[in-house]
Design an enzyme around this catalytic site. Structure first.
Site, PDB file in Angstrom:
ATOM      1  N   GLY A  42      -2.784 -48.206   3.916  1.00 50.11           N
ATOM      2  CA  GLY A  42      -2.401 -46.776   3.468  1.00 50.11           C
ATOM      3  C   GLY A  42      -2.305 -46.316   2.002  1.00 50.11           C
ATOM      4  O   GLY A  42      -2.390 -45.072   1.703  1.00 50.11           O
ATOM      5  N   GLY A  43      -2.295 -47.547   1.143  1.00 52.38           N
ATOM      6  CA  GLY A  43      -2.447 -47.220  -0.288  1.00 52.38           C
ATOM      7  C   GLY A  43      -1.325 -46.354  -0.855  1.00 52.38           C
ATOM      8  O   GLY A  43      -0.110 -46.445  -0.289  1.00 52.38           O
ATOM      9  N   SER A 145      -5.043 -45.927  -8.054  1.00 58.39           N
ATOM     10  CA  SER A 145      -4.450 -45.925  -9.403  1.00 58.39           C
ATOM     11  C   SER A 145      -2.764 -46.036  -9.433  1.00 58.39           C
ATOM     12  O   SER A 145      -2.237 -46.312  -8.425  1.00 58.39           O
ATOM     13  CB  SER A 145      -4.691 -44.387  -9.869  1.00 58.39           C
ATOM     14  OG  SER A 145      -3.792 -43.535  -9.148  1.00 58.39           O
ATOM     15  N   HIS A 446      -3.422 -10.270  12.221  1.00 56.55           N
ATOM     16  CA  HIS A 446      -2.122  -9.662  11.869  1.00 56.55           C
ATOM     17  C   HIS A 446      -1.036  -9.834  12.756  1.00 56.55           C
ATOM     18  O   HIS A 446      -1.065  -9.879  13.799  1.00 56.55           O
ATOM     19  CB  HIS A 446      -2.543  -8.018  11.772  1.00 56.55           C
ATOM     20  CG  HIS A 446      -1.292  -7.223  11.191  1.00 56.55           C
ATOM     21  ND1 HIS A 446      -0.713  -7.059   9.770  1.00 56.55           N
ATOM     22  CD2 HIS A 446      -0.343  -6.598  11.882  1.00 56.55           C
ATOM     23  CE1 HIS A 446       0.109  -6.392   9.805  1.00 56.55           C
ATOM     24  NE2 HIS A 446       0.569  -6.076  11.136  1.00 56.55           N
TER      25      HIS A 446
HETATM   26  P1  FAD Z   1      -4.856 -45.657  -3.514  1.00 55.49           P
HETATM   27  O1  FAD Z   1      -4.259 -44.868  -2.414  1.00 55.49           O
HETATM   28  O2  FAD Z   1      -4.180 -45.858  -4.830  1.00 55.49           O
HETATM   29  O3  FAD Z   1      -4.816 -47.067  -2.720  1.00 55.49           O
HETATM   30  C1  FAD Z   1      -5.498 -48.116  -3.301  1.00 55.49           C
HETATM   31  C2  FAD Z   1      -4.910 -49.369  -2.601  1.00 55.49           C
HETATM   32  O4  FAD Z   1      -5.753 -50.538  -3.214  1.00 55.49           O
HETATM   33  C3  FAD Z   1      -3.434 -49.677  -2.961  1.00 55.49           C
HETATM   34  O5  FAD Z   1      -2.823 -49.896  -1.558  1.00 55.49           O
HETATM   35  C4  FAD Z   1      -3.353 -51.211  -3.674  1.00 55.49           C
HETATM   36  O6  FAD Z   1      -2.320 -51.838  -3.205  1.00 55.49           O
HETATM   37  C5  FAD Z   1      -4.846 -51.752  -3.150  1.00 55.49           C
HETATM   38  N1  FAD Z   1      -5.315 -52.778  -4.094  1.00 55.49           N
HETATM   39  C6  FAD Z   1      -5.539 -52.391  -5.754  1.00 55.49           C
HETATM   40  N2  FAD Z   1      -5.993 -53.318  -6.197  1.00 55.49           N
HETATM   41  C7  FAD Z   1      -6.501 -54.303  -5.168  1.00 55.49           C
HETATM   42  C8  FAD Z   1      -6.662 -55.708  -5.247  1.00 55.49           C
HETATM   43  N3  FAD Z   1      -7.426 -56.370  -6.399  1.00 55.49           N
HETATM   44  N4  FAD Z   1      -6.904 -56.241  -3.960  1.00 55.49           N
HETATM   45  C9  FAD Z   1      -6.353 -55.697  -2.780  1.00 55.49           C
HETATM   46  N5  FAD Z   1      -5.900 -54.493  -2.734  1.00 55.49           N
HETATM   47  C10 FAD Z   1      -5.715 -53.768  -3.930  1.00 55.49           C
HETATM   48  N6  FAD Z   1      -2.741 -36.661  -3.388  1.00 55.49           N
HETATM   49  C11 FAD Z   1      -3.018 -35.555  -2.472  1.00 55.49           C
HETATM   50  O7  FAD Z   1      -4.130 -35.194  -2.157  1.00 55.49           O
HETATM   51  N7  FAD Z   1      -2.152 -34.880  -1.705  1.00 55.49           N
HETATM   52  C12 FAD Z   1      -0.597 -35.120  -2.230  1.00 55.49           C
HETATM   53  O8  FAD Z   1       0.059 -34.568  -1.587  1.00 55.49           O
HETATM   54  C13 FAD Z   1      -0.396 -36.123  -2.858  1.00 55.49           C
HETATM   55  N8  FAD Z   1       0.786 -36.475  -3.381  1.00 55.49           N
HETATM   56  C14 FAD Z   1       1.213 -37.522  -4.235  1.00 55.49           C
HETATM   57  C15 FAD Z   1       2.263 -38.077  -4.439  1.00 55.49           C
HETATM   58  C16 FAD Z   1       2.678 -38.752  -5.202  1.00 55.49           C
HETATM   59  C17 FAD Z   1       4.088 -39.141  -5.702  1.00 55.49           C
HETATM   60  C18 FAD Z   1       1.508 -39.649  -5.822  1.00 55.49           C
HETATM   61  C19 FAD Z   1       1.866 -40.856  -6.647  1.00 55.49           C
HETATM   62  C20 FAD Z   1       0.216 -39.382  -5.430  1.00 55.49           C
HETATM   63  C21 FAD Z   1      -0.024 -38.494  -4.602  1.00 55.49           C
HETATM   64  N9  FAD Z   1      -1.158 -37.903  -4.298  1.00 55.49           N
HETATM   65  C22 FAD Z   1      -1.498 -36.780  -3.575  1.00 55.49           C
HETATM   66  C23 FAD Z   1      -2.460 -38.744  -4.785  1.00 55.49           C
HETATM   67  C24 FAD Z   1      -2.840 -39.621  -3.889  1.00 55.49           C
HETATM   68  O9  FAD Z   1      -1.881 -40.556  -3.414  1.00 55.49           O
HETATM   69  C25 FAD Z   1      -4.166 -40.403  -4.506  1.00 55.49           C
HETATM   70  O10 FAD Z   1      -5.062 -39.676  -4.897  1.00 55.49           O
HETATM   71  C26 FAD Z   1      -4.720 -41.371  -3.341  1.00 55.49           C
HETATM   72  O11 FAD Z   1      -3.882 -42.390  -2.665  1.00 55.49           O
HETATM   73  C27 FAD Z   1      -5.956 -42.144  -3.871  1.00 55.49           C
HETATM   74  O12 FAD Z   1      -6.591 -43.057  -2.882  1.00 55.49           O
HETATM   75  P2  FAD Z   1      -7.369 -44.216  -3.075  1.00 55.49           P
HETATM   76  O13 FAD Z   1      -7.820 -44.712  -1.802  1.00 55.49           O
HETATM   77  O14 FAD Z   1      -8.501 -43.941  -4.369  1.00 55.49           O
HETATM   78  O15 FAD Z   1      -6.308 -45.289  -3.722  1.00 55.49           O
END
Ligand code: FAD
Ligand code: NAI
Length: 467
Positions: A42-43, A145, A446
């Site tokens: 779930g990241g 990120s 409404h």
């Molecule tokens: P991520 O969700 O960052 O996932 C990347 C994953 O890759 C991570 O689990 C990491 O462990 C894994 N990884 C990295 N390198 C490696 C590797 N070499 N090998 C294996 N795994 C690896 N966005 C919204 O749209 N709405 C919101 O309400 C919102 N709220 C947020 C609140 C907070 C506090 C934060 C910090 C962010 C929020 N965001 C929100 C932003 C959102 O979380 C990100 O834009 C989104 O998670 C990006 O998705 P992604 O898949 O690019 O990467």
């Protein structure tokens, strides 16, 4: 397809970009794996981002309404309201557990193999995960990120004094005072959580206004509303250092343009000055993938890097760092790899700040639209909306920006209690190339807040009814 490779598709990272790409690839019949180094899928979004922050925003809002007499306006009197922070944090953890477990279930259901561990490129079609080499015809980088560090202000989440967003989602007690460094989305959302629970929150922002990137009028109006709620702001100010001790944290501040320094004390400091792409240790050089000046991976409109077969999506690529942007790119990249046509319209990506009221926008700001050509703007105050008025939600407005000649909607901005939901209608209208007249002549139920969107569209031609 995966004759000479272990997999057709290997996704690195299981955030909203990566897990969605993996599931869509599998749905399209591709043999798919997803490498994730975290213990749960779930990241950032599901583990330490969107989901836990919204769980705390919801709970803290209910607490504030009950504890600070807001409900009394409706004739609901609550006495002896107590905060049970452990339970509040517990329900947040339950939400995270449920949703991250849900992704694991979806992986199993769709036959996506989870490779547990950190993935590093060995070449453009091979990565090493947990000491094992895995090959794939297509590799999607979705590594997301992490928090941008601030020199001189060292984050230590375990000490609960100088924290980043992850630390601010797990403070064991409500601080008396909190300084938020950075008046962006995280600072305002998590600052709101702790302010509602009782902290005195001061936001220190480098720029002259909060929420950079949003429409100027929205930025100004939002700050006024937050100030009314009790936030303090120090704009045009930079933090040059922090010292944590037994009595709390002492920050040194300076005007951004230079000048005399001052100090500011806080029990807890939240560092939220932005996020940066995760590319370190990925071995991108082995794959031949280069970074741009901002440390991001550039891609073409199919989300392919300059290296054939290596793709990138989500926060690690240019564009807004938003979960729904990553998700849409995840679907599109999988469809492209499967030979279909996956497209994301980056001009229509809504952004929402989940404070109360919510703040949302899609498309161009008034300033951007004006710079591009002649425009017409229609604005409608929430004070004129019957539902908002009935609900005692007088703050905010809806603004529709349209092209002066074609009337096509170029941008929509709103501040109100349901702005995050309302903006979906605006995004849909823009995706279909709607004019302001199209919205104005669409029948809206409404009494709903959405009527404010209709009336702001009517205001583009100067004909709203309720002002
Ligand atoms: P991520 O969700 O960052 O996932 C990347 C994953 O890759 C991570 O689990 C990491 O462990 C894994 N990884 C990295 N390198 C490696 C590797 N070499 N090998 C294996 N795994 C690896 N966005 C919204 O749209 N709405 C919101 O309400 C919102 N709220 C947020 C609140 C907070 C506090 C934060 C910090 C962010 C929020 N965001 C929100 C932003 C959102 O979380 C990100 O834009 C989104 O998670 C990006 O998705 P992604 O898949 O690019 O990467
Ligand atoms: P941000 O980019 O939204 O805000 C950072 C703020 O810090 C800016 O206003 C910037 O001017 C200021 N700043 C930078 N350096 C500074 C300094 N040295 N001193 C004082 N202020 C400084 O970044 P934030 O809030 O950390 O969020 C990171 C990302 O996460 C954002 O890109 C956002 O898109 C995403 N996010 C999205 C959410 C949502 O969609 N509701 C919620 C939370 C995060």
């Amino acid at each position: 397809m995966a004759d000479s490779y272990d997999f057709d598709v290997l996704v690195i990272g299981s955030g909203p970009g990566g897990y969605v790409a993996a599931i869509r690839a599998a749905q399209l019949g591709l043999k798919t794996a997803c490498a994730e180094s975290r213990e749960t899928l779930g990241g950032t979004c599901l583990n330490v981002g969107c989901i836990p922050s919204k769980a705390l925003l919801h709970a803290s809002e209910l607490y504030e309404e009950a504890a600070h007499g807001v409900m009394a306006k409706w004739g609901i009197k609550a006495s002896n309201v107590e905060l049970d922070l452990d339970t509040m944090l517990g329900q947040k953890a339950d939400a995270v557990k449920g949703l991250t477990g849900g992704i694991e279930f979806l992986f199993k259901k769709n036959k996506v193999e989870w490779l547990k561990g950190l993935a590093t490129f060995k070449d453009a079609h091979t990565v090493e995960v947990a000491g094992k080499s895995v090959t794939a015809k297509a590799i999607i980088i979705a590594t997301g990120s992490s928090v941008t560090p601030l020199p001189g202000v060292e984050v230590d989440n375990d000490k609960h004094q100088i924290v980043d967003s992850t630390g601010a989602l797990a403070l064991p007690r409500v601080p008396r005072t909190m300084v938020v460094i950075g008046g962006g989305v995280i600072g305002l959302e998590l600052g709101s959580v702790w302010r509602r629970l009782g902290a005195q929150v001061t936001v220190v922002e480098y720029l002259d206004e909060i929420l950079p990137g949003m429409d100027e009028e929205v930025r100004k109006e939002s700050r006024k509303i937050f100030k009314k709620q009790g936030f303090e702001f120090k704009l045009g100010t930079k933090v040059t250092g922090a010292k944590a001790g037994d009595g709390g944290v002492t920050l040194t501040l300076e005007p951004a343009k230079g000048g005399d320094s001052e100090t500011l004390e806080a029990e807890v400091v939240l560092v939220s000055i932005g996020r940066r792409p995760n590319t370190e240790g990925l071995g991108l050089d082995k794959a031949g993938v280069e970074l741009n000046k901002r440390g991001q991976i550039e891609v073409d409109d199919r989300f392919m890097t300059k290296v054939d077969g290596v793709y990138a999506i989500g926060d690690v690529t240019p564009g807004p760092m938003l979960a729904h942007k990553a998700e849409d790119e995840g679907i599109a990249v999988a469809e492209n790899i499967a030979g279909e046509t996956g497209i994301v319209n980056h001009a229509v990506i809504p952004s929402v700040v989940y404070t109360m009221p919510e703040i949302a926008g899609v498309g161009l700001t008034e300033e951007q639209a004006k710079a591009d050509g002649e425009i017409k703007v229609g604005k409608f105050p929430m004070l004129g909306n019957s539902r908002a008025k009935t609900n005692h939600e007088p703050d905010g407005f809806v603004k529709v920006i349209a092209d002066a000649k074609t009337d096509r909607v170029l941008g929509v901005w709103c501040i109100n209690s349901v702005a995050g939901t309302m903006i979906a209608e605006a995004a849909l209208a823009m995706e279909f190339g709607a004019t302001s007249e199209d919205i104005a002549y669409t029948c809206h139920a409404h009494p709903t807040h959405s009527e404010a969107l209709k009336e702001s569209a009517m205001a583009v031609t100067g004909k709203p009814i309720h002002v």
